[in-house]
Design an enzyme around this catalytic site. Structure first.
Site, PDB file in Angstrom:
ATOM      1  N   HIS A  94      25.152  38.207   3.537  1.00  0.00           N
ATOM      2  CA  HIS A  94      23.714  38.487   3.378  1.00  0.00           C
ATOM      3  C   HIS A  94      23.117  37.808   2.141  1.00  0.00           C
ATOM      4  O   HIS A  94      22.274  38.373   1.440  1.00  0.00           O
ATOM      5  CB  HIS A  94      23.468  39.993   3.339  1.00  0.00           C
ATOM      6  CG  HIS A  94      23.822  40.706   4.603  1.00  0.00           C
ATOM      7  ND1 HIS A  94      23.649  40.158   5.862  1.00  0.00           N
ATOM      8  CD2 HIS A  94      24.343  41.950   4.818  1.00  0.00           C
ATOM      9  CE1 HIS A  94      24.037  41.018   6.785  1.00  0.00           C
ATOM     10  NE2 HIS A  94      24.475  42.109   6.189  1.00  0.00           N
ATOM     11  N   HIS A 164      17.776  45.093   8.593  1.00  0.00           N
ATOM     12  CA  HIS A 164      19.061  45.783   8.602  1.00  0.00           C
ATOM     13  C   HIS A 164      18.890  47.300   8.698  1.00  0.00           C
ATOM     14  O   HIS A 164      19.636  48.059   8.077  1.00  0.00           O
ATOM     15  CB  HIS A 164      19.868  45.419   7.356  1.00  0.00           C
ATOM     16  CG  HIS A 164      21.352  45.501   7.530  1.00  0.00           C
ATOM     17  ND1 HIS A 164      21.995  46.664   7.882  1.00  0.00           N
ATOM     18  CD2 HIS A 164      22.314  44.560   7.412  1.00  0.00           C
ATOM     19  CE1 HIS A 164      23.287  46.442   7.941  1.00  0.00           C
ATOM     20  NE2 HIS A 164      23.520  45.169   7.675  1.00  0.00           N
ATOM     21  N   GLU A 281      20.934  43.879  14.355  1.00  0.00           N
ATOM     22  CA  GLU A 281      20.369  42.861  13.473  1.00  0.00           C
ATOM     23  C   GLU A 281      20.111  41.581  14.266  1.00  0.00           C
ATOM     24  O   GLU A 281      21.020  40.782  14.488  1.00  0.00           O
ATOM     25  CB  GLU A 281      21.324  42.589  12.317  1.00  0.00           C
ATOM     26  CG  GLU A 281      21.767  43.828  11.557  1.00  0.00           C
ATOM     27  CD  GLU A 281      23.080  43.610  10.825  1.00  0.00           C
ATOM     28  OE1 GLU A 281      23.213  42.571  10.128  1.00  0.00           O
ATOM     29  OE2 GLU A 281      23.994  44.443  10.975  1.00  0.00           O
TER      30      GLU A 281
END
Length: 317
Positions: A94, A164, A281
């Site tokens: 991420h 998320h 996601e």
């Protein structure tokens, strides 16, 4: 209806409400803090800033510029090697310290049914690009919450932006949630969740073309990228609620929260634990920067990258 509240340390909460539906978004991380049908909130989170500042599960954040994992925390682009933060073993997850979700965004506009947040994100974490990002949340009377993402950068950069949020449609273990979606392929991974290639889902534990409880197979443990078939819509059903999802992106990561944990009490008054929420996601394929055959995208100076994802919440008919 639009409501702006000051939380703490410069963080604001923005609430939009239409008919029986409402959604709240934090300026910190452009975080989706709640999505409600009347008093039924289907998004995990916290009632105060301390919870969001302390958690490491990316709850509700707009994650970018590159969500998911990058193998070895490095990639090559136009003859240059980029070395990123290693925050998931030897890999990058991420975007490390560059993550958009760790920044406090600015209010760029709103209506009674929408709120737009913007961010300028400078070089960090091995990324030498400056990004301009906008995320707009739209809410409809039919219970559709649409997130529209727009991203530009001053130099070419991989882009894989997602939200998320963790969902739970009725409290308790999400492995009792029934999922259905059409995805003929999934991204196979090694023990570090780094992609090894594409595999077919038909006849496997990854086949959700007919309804299955999350916990029916694999003890409900999924952290898997599914490649959506054209025009596929995901539906999740539990305790009389149905959440559906559609997106302009080609795939999504299903994470069923096997390692979800928090020392602080969540909105339900207790700390979150394993399988308390599932994330969907929407994205390109993970680690596409190191797999030329994988579908991905890049921002280019002067051009806007754009994607949308829509969640619809309703009672089962």
């Amino acid at each position: 209806m639009f409501i702006c509240e000051d939380w703490k340390d410069g963080v604001s909460r923005y609430t939009i409400a239409v008919g029986e539906y409402s959604a709240s978004v934090l300026s910190l991380g452009a975080t989706l803090q709640s999505f409600k049908l009347r008093d039924r909130d289907v998004v995990l989170g916290f009632d105060d800033l301390e919870g969001y500042a302390s958690q490491n599960a990316y709850m509700g954040q707009v994650v970018g510029p590159v969500a998911n994992r990058i193998a070895g925390a490095c990639f090559e682009l136009d003859g240059r090697k980029y070395v990123l933060d290693r925050n998931d073993g030897k890999n990058s997850l991420h975007s490390g310290t560059k993550n958009f979700g760790a920044e406090n965004w600015m209010l760029a506009g709103h209506s009674d049914a929408s709120v737009t947040l913007s961010l300028i994100s400078g070089p960090k974490g091995g990324f030498d690009q400056t990004h301009e990002v906008m995320a707009t949340y739209f809410l409809s009377e039919e219970g559709e919450l649409t997130i529209d993402y727009q991203v530009t950068s001053d130099r070419k950069c991989p882009v894989n932006v997602t939200n998320h949020a963790y969902f739970n449609l009725g409290g308790g273990d999400v492995r009792n949630t029934v999922l259905r979606f059409s995805a003929s392929n999934y991204v196979a991974t090694d023990g570090e969740l780094i992609p090894t290639g594409l595999c077919g889902t038909a006849g496997t534990d990854f086949d959700f073309s007919s309804p299955h409880r999350i916990g029916e197979r694999r003890n409900g443990a999924y952290d898997t990228c599914f490649v959506l078939d054209e025009d596929s819509v995901l539906t999740a059903e539990k305790d009389g609620l149905v959440l559906s999802m559609r997106t302009t992106l080609p795939a999504f990561q299903l994470y069923t929260g096997e390692f979800l944990s928090s020392d602080l009490a969540g909105k339900d008054g207790r700390p979150y634990g394993a399988f308390d929420g599932f994330a969907i996601e929407t994205s390109y394929y993970p680690d596409f920067v190191n797999h030329p055959s994988f579908e991905g995208a890049y921002t280019i100076a002067g051009a806007i990258w754009r994607a949308t994802t829509t969640y619809r919440l309703e009672e089962k008919r």
